[in-house]
Design a protein around this motif. Structure first.
Motif, PDB file in Angstrom:
ATOM      1  N   VAL A 221       0.971  -1.207  -0.125  1.00 18.35           N
ATOM      2  CA  VAL A 221      -0.096  -0.075   0.022  1.00 18.35           C
ATOM      3  C   VAL A 221       0.930   1.164  -0.033  1.00 18.35           C
ATOM      4  CG1 VAL A 221      -1.811   1.242   1.206  1.00 18.35           C
ATOM      5  CG2 VAL A 221      -1.762  -1.159   1.335  1.00 18.35           C
ATOM      6  N   SER A 222       0.602   2.200  -0.998  1.00 17.16           N
ATOM      7  CA  SER A 222       1.264   3.424  -0.804  1.00 17.16           C
ATOM      8  C   SER A 222       1.172   4.298   0.344  1.00 17.16           C
ATOM      9  CB  SER A 222       0.993   4.381  -2.048  1.00 17.16           C
ATOM     10  OG  SER A 222      -0.441   4.749  -2.002  1.00 17.16           O
ATOM     11  N   LEU A 223       2.054   5.115   0.608  1.00 18.79           N
ATOM     12  CA  LEU A 223       1.875   6.146   1.600  1.00 18.79           C
ATOM     13  C   LEU A 223       0.746   6.946   1.410  1.00 18.79           C
ATOM     14  CD1 LEU A 223       2.862   7.291   4.302  1.00 18.79           C
ATOM     15  CD2 LEU A 223       4.321   8.908   3.053  1.00 18.79           C
ATOM     16  N   THR A 224       0.475   7.420   0.223  1.00 14.42           N
ATOM     17  CA  THR A 224      -0.753   8.370   0.064  1.00 14.42           C
ATOM     18  C   THR A 224      -2.074   7.619   0.269  1.00 14.42           C
ATOM     19  OG1 THR A 224       0.432   9.411  -1.540  1.00 14.42           O
ATOM     20  CG2 THR A 224      -1.891   9.879  -1.696  1.00 14.42           C
ATOM     21  N   GLY A 225      -1.949   6.078  -0.084  1.00 17.54           N
ATOM     22  CA  GLY A 225      -3.348   5.352  -0.131  1.00 17.54           C
ATOM     23  C   GLY A 225      -3.545   5.138   1.566  1.00 17.54           C
ATOM     24  N   GLU A 226      -2.377   4.903   2.286  1.00 15.75           N
ATOM     25  CA  GLU A 226      -2.898   4.469   3.657  1.00 15.75           C
ATOM     26  C   GLU A 226      -3.158   5.783   4.449  1.00 15.75           C
ATOM     27  OE1 GLU A 226      -3.381   2.814   7.004  1.00 15.75           O
ATOM     28  OE2 GLU A 226      -3.347   1.830   5.035  1.00 15.75           O
ATOM     29  N   ILE A 227      -2.550   6.825   4.147  1.00 16.28           N
ATOM     30  CA  ILE A 227      -2.822   8.313   4.852  1.00 16.28           C
ATOM     31  C   ILE A 227      -4.392   8.713   4.276  1.00 16.28           C
ATOM     32  CG2 ILE A 227      -2.801  10.598   4.551  1.00 16.28           C
ATOM     33  CD1 ILE A 227      -0.754   9.291   6.175  1.00 16.28           C
ATOM     34  N   GLU A 228      -4.852   8.264   3.042  1.00 14.15           N
ATOM     35  CA  GLU A 228      -6.222   8.539   2.734  1.00 14.15           C
ATOM     36  C   GLU A 228      -7.220   7.694   3.497  1.00 14.15           C
ATOM     37  OE1 GLU A 228      -6.366   7.813  -1.453  1.00 14.15           O
ATOM     38  OE2 GLU A 228      -5.720  10.041  -1.975  1.00 14.15           O
ATOM     39  N   THR A 229      -6.788   6.450   3.969  1.00 11.12           N
ATOM     40  CA  THR A 229      -7.551   5.496   5.096  1.00 11.12           C
ATOM     41  C   THR A 229      -7.638   6.330   6.291  1.00 11.12           C
ATOM     42  OG1 THR A 229      -6.671   3.394   3.772  1.00 11.12           O
ATOM     43  CG2 THR A 229      -7.880   3.339   5.994  1.00 11.12           C
ATOM     44  N   LEU A 230      -6.787   6.804   6.737  1.00 11.23           N
ATOM     45  CA  LEU A 230      -6.505   7.498   8.038  1.00 11.23           C
ATOM     46  C   LEU A 230      -7.497   8.723   7.976  1.00 11.23           C
ATOM     47  CD1 LEU A 230      -3.019   7.237   9.143  1.00 11.23           C
ATOM     48  CD2 LEU A 230      -4.740   6.049   9.997  1.00 11.23           C
ATOM     49  N   LEU A 231      -7.706   9.288   6.760  1.00 11.75           N
ATOM     50  CA  LEU A 231      -8.459  10.461   6.724  1.00 11.75           C
ATOM     51  C   LEU A 231      -9.839  10.249   6.809  1.00 11.75           C
ATOM     52  CD1 LEU A 231      -6.443  12.342   3.760  1.00 11.75           C
ATOM     53  CD2 LEU A 231      -6.654  12.875   6.161  1.00 11.75           C
ATOM     54  N   GLY A 232     -10.406   8.919   6.697  1.00 16.01           N
ATOM     55  CA  GLY A 232     -11.607   8.652   6.725  1.00 16.01           C
ATOM     56  C   GLY A 232     -12.246   8.795   8.208  1.00 16.01           C
ATOM     57  N   SER A 233     -11.352   8.873   9.250  1.00 17.71           N
ATOM     58  CA  SER A 233     -11.810   9.129  10.597  1.00 17.71           C
ATOM     59  C   SER A 233     -12.337  10.454  10.796  1.00 17.71           C
ATOM     60  CB  SER A 233     -10.652   8.766  11.536  1.00 17.71           C
ATOM     61  OG  SER A 233      -9.500   9.791  11.343  1.00 17.71           O
ATOM     62  N   ALA A 234     -11.815  11.378  10.055  1.00 18.76           N
ATOM     63  CA  ALA A 234     -12.518  12.833  10.166  1.00 18.76           C
ATOM     64  C   ALA A 234     -14.114  12.760  10.018  1.00 18.76           C
ATOM     65  CB  ALA A 234     -11.960  13.783   9.023  1.00 18.76           C
ATOM     66  N   SER A 235     -14.665  11.641   9.284  1.00 19.09           N
ATOM     67  CA  SER A 235     -16.081  11.642   9.349  1.00 19.09           C
ATOM     68  C   SER A 235     -16.790  11.115  10.594  1.00 19.09           C
ATOM     69  CB  SER A 235     -16.378  10.693   7.809  1.00 19.09           C
ATOM     70  OG  SER A 235     -15.825   9.389   8.055  1.00 19.09           O
ATOM     71  N   ILE A 236     -16.000  10.690  11.560  1.00 13.64           N
ATOM     72  CA  ILE A 236     -16.749  10.195  12.649  1.00 13.64           C
ATOM     73  C   ILE A 236     -17.520  11.228  13.351  1.00 13.64           C
ATOM     74  CG2 ILE A 236     -16.508   9.215  14.799  1.00 13.64           C
ATOM     75  CD1 ILE A 236     -13.971   7.951  13.857  1.00 13.64           C
ATOM     76  N   ALA A 237     -18.889  11.053  13.429  1.00 18.51           N
ATOM     77  CA  ALA A 237     -19.609  11.915  14.295  1.00 18.51           C
ATOM     78  C   ALA A 237     -19.343  12.196  15.698  1.00 18.51           C
ATOM     79  CB  ALA A 237     -21.222  11.509  14.293  1.00 18.51           C
ATOM     80  N   VAL A 238     -19.229  13.311  16.134  1.00 16.98           N
ATOM     81  CA  VAL A 238     -19.098  13.773  17.399  1.00 16.98           C
ATOM     82  C   VAL A 238     -20.035  14.297  18.178  1.00 16.98           C
ATOM     83  CG1 VAL A 238     -17.342  15.298  18.750  1.00 16.98           C
ATOM     84  CG2 VAL A 238     -16.697  14.269  16.515  1.00 16.98           C
ATOM     85  N   PHE A 404       5.090  18.194   5.079  1.00 13.81           N
ATOM     86  CA  PHE A 404       3.449  18.126   4.986  1.00 13.81           C
ATOM     87  C   PHE A 404       3.139  16.964   5.346  1.00 13.81           C
ATOM     88  CE2 PHE A 404       0.167  16.449   2.237  1.00 13.81           C
ATOM     89  CZ  PHE A 404      -0.746  17.433   2.444  1.00 13.81           C
ATOM     90  N   PHE A 405       3.588  15.630   4.745  1.00 13.45           N
ATOM     91  CA  PHE A 405       3.107  14.335   5.327  1.00 13.45           C
ATOM     92  C   PHE A 405       3.508  13.926   6.840  1.00 13.45           C
ATOM     93  CE2 PHE A 405       3.046  13.159   0.854  1.00 13.45           C
ATOM     94  CZ  PHE A 405       1.951  12.194   0.903  1.00 13.45           C
ATOM     95  N   GLU A 406       4.519  14.968   7.307  1.00 15.77           N
ATOM     96  CA  GLU A 406       4.697  14.681   8.895  1.00 15.77           C
ATOM     97  C   GLU A 406       3.473  15.281   9.581  1.00 15.77           C
ATOM     98  OE1 GLU A 406       8.463  16.383   9.876  1.00 15.77           O
ATOM     99  OE2 GLU A 406       9.676  14.737   8.976  1.00 15.77           O
ATOM    100  N   GLN A 407       3.255  16.402   8.943  1.00 17.23           N
ATOM    101  CA  GLN A 407       1.928  17.093   9.668  1.00 17.23           C
ATOM    102  C   GLN A 407       0.756  16.489   9.448  1.00 17.23           C
ATOM    103  OE1 GLN A 407       1.772  21.412   8.767  1.00 17.23           O
ATOM    104  NE2 GLN A 407       3.975  21.668   8.735  1.00 17.23           N
ATOM    105  N   LEU A 408       0.514  15.567   8.168  1.00 18.98           N
ATOM    106  CA  LEU A 408      -0.643  15.115   7.991  1.00 18.98           C
ATOM    107  C   LEU A 408      -0.926  13.840   8.791  1.00 18.98           C
ATOM    108  CD1 LEU A 408      -3.155  15.053   6.124  1.00 18.98           C
ATOM    109  CD2 LEU A 408      -1.751  13.609   4.572  1.00 18.98           C
ATOM    110  N   ILE A 409       0.268  13.019   8.903  1.00 17.59           N
ATOM    111  CA  ILE A 409       0.317  11.967   9.805  1.00 17.59           C
ATOM    112  C   ILE A 409       0.008  12.116  11.283  1.00 17.59           C
ATOM    113  CG2 ILE A 409       1.711  10.023  11.038  1.00 17.59           C
ATOM    114  CD1 ILE A 409       3.236   9.886   8.251  1.00 17.59           C
ATOM    115  N   ALA A 410       0.654  13.492  11.842  1.00 16.43           N
ATOM    116  CA  ALA A 410       0.270  13.961  12.952  1.00 16.43           C
ATOM    117  C   ALA A 410      -1.187  14.311  13.218  1.00 16.43           C
ATOM    118  CB  ALA A 410       1.322  15.022  13.458  1.00 16.43           C
TER     119      ALA A 410
END
Length: 444
Positions: A221-238, A404-410
């Protein structure tokens, strides 16, 4: 230069938590509960308190009273004769089956809520520890890729210098950049190993290696693809603060414990008020008189203090002082409960604001910025290869790319961690976070 161009244009290989590809036999939550020494000690204390509460809740004992006599007569054997046998039970305000039962029950409820909260805190802390370790694992992989590119740059600029297309200064600049990236990668690796060791040692799984699969790399899995998976957490209802606070008032274990403490003080005060009341006795008896005549029947008795040589008056005075103390303590406990409610609202508000900030950062970084960053390094590489840009410009582009990717991962992990902290503040049990932790581990 061809090797450098090919290396950069290929997607970076990402680190993926091993639990995604290999299902663990035991969930991370289960590992914590079964191996963490603190959890096991708390559970043992809770079981002990439950046994004590169970013993106190039993009815008061049924008493057996036996009265007999022994005679001595010259020339005859000793004679023993039972005169009276009585089974009886006492009832009243001081009977352990009533007042003490309520007191013990409240004490156990307080102990239970405090213990379960302490266990929840340990599990939540382990969740945060795992996410921090995984964040460092991603950053470690990113730093390794950055170091590899820096190594390839040295090779590329050396070849350019050999054919008189580059300068000695470019080589020195590339070597210096490699040293900087090497030290950075070393620091991240050390931080990851420390975080991983702390997670394993604190939870008693260092020797078993039970967490090893969570940190196994996956090369598909590419780094970009895995980061996109992590970005899905932003859709969790709060939800909103008002709703979260309303739910927290029914779930927070520290508030439940404080309210039980108020009840306990009230129960103890009631026990003191009733301590001088009459007691009743119900019994069944068999009696033998001097004529050897046996009698059987039911006995009902009442015990009322009549004259105690002033002891009752002193007891009443002491009771008044004690009641005054209970009223003061009741006020303190009530104020403490109200203070907890206010602190819950403040805690939720602060955690909510931090969570929303991290979500906004994640969404902003994960928007158009992700697509631009993905093509930035490739463009800079082609430009440098074709002589359109300098090494300095290329390295600036590379630095911006990896920063940029460091900030995105963090941002991705910080949002998940802050969301866990918010749910903890709302009193949500740890195992109800599958939508968060399920991205990394398999929960019960």
């Amino acid at each position: 230069m061809r090797s450098l161009q090919i290396f950069v244009l290929v997607s970076l290989i990402a680190f993926l938590p091993g639990a995604q590809g290999k299902v663990c036999a035991e969930s991370f939550s289960g590992l914590i509960r079964s191996n963490n020494a603190g959890v096991k000690r708390l559970e043992s204390e809770l079981k002990s308190a439950e046994r004590e509460a169970g013993a106190a809740s039993r009815p008061s004992a049924v008493m057996l009273e036996i009265e007999g006599e022994r005679t001595f007569e010259s020339g005859e054997e000793k004679k023993y004769e039972t005169k009276n046998i009585e089974f009886s039970k006492t009832f009243g305000p001081n009977d352990p089956g009533s007042a003490l039962k309520r007191k013990s029950s409240l004490e156990f409820k307080i102990k239970k809520e405090q213990t379960l909260k302490a266990i929840d805190d340990i599990v939540y802390g382990s969740y945060a520890g795992l996410l921090n370790a995984l964040k460092l694992a991603y950053q470690k992989k990113l730093a390794a890729e950055n170091l590899k590119i820096a190594e390839n740059i040295i090779e590329a600029v050396t070849k350019k210098y050999e054919v008189a297309l580059g300068s000695k200064m470019e080589i020195e600049q590339a070597v210096l950049d490699y040293e900087v990236q090497f030290l950075k990668a070393l620091e991240i690796k050390s931080a990851f190993e420390n975080q991983k060791a702390a997670l394993e040692i604190e939870n008693g799984v260092a020797e078993s290696g039970a967490l090893a699969s969570l940190f196994e790399p996956r090369q598909t899995v590419s780094l970009t693809g895995e980061i996109e998976t992590l970005l899905g957490s932003a859709s969790i209802a709060v939800g909103d603060v008002k709703k979260l606070y309303s739910d927290a008032r029914t779930k927070r274990r520290d508030l439940k414990s404080a309210l039980y403490e108020v009840e306990l003080v009230e129960a103890m005060a009631e026990m003191e008020r009733r301590s001088g009341s009459a007691e009743y006795k119900l019994g069944f008896f068999r009696s033998v008189n001097d004529l050897k005549e046996a009698e059987r029947g039911v006995k009902l008795g009442v015990s009322i203090p009549v004259y105690d040589f002033g002891r009752r008056r002193e007891t009443i005075d002491a009771l008044k002082l004690k009641m005054s103390g209970y009223r003061t303590e009741l006020g303190v406990k009530s104020f403490f409960a109200e203070h907890i409610e206010r602190s819950i609202l403040l805690d939720i508000t602060e955690k909510y604001n931090l969570c929303m900030l991290n979500r906004e950062k994640l969404e902003r970084l994960g928007g158009v910025g992700l697509k631009k960053a993905s093509g930035l390094l490739g463009m800079a590489t082609i430009g440098y290869t074709e002589g359109a840009t300098t090494l300095f410009e290329y390295q600036n582009a590379k630095k911006s790319y990896f920063e940029f990717f460091e900030q995105l991962i963090a941002a991705a992990f910080d949002f998940n961690i802050s969301l866990l902290e918010l749910r903890k503040a709302c009193g949500v049990p740890p195992d109800e976070n599958a939508d968060i932790m399920g991205r990394f581990i398999k929960l019960n």
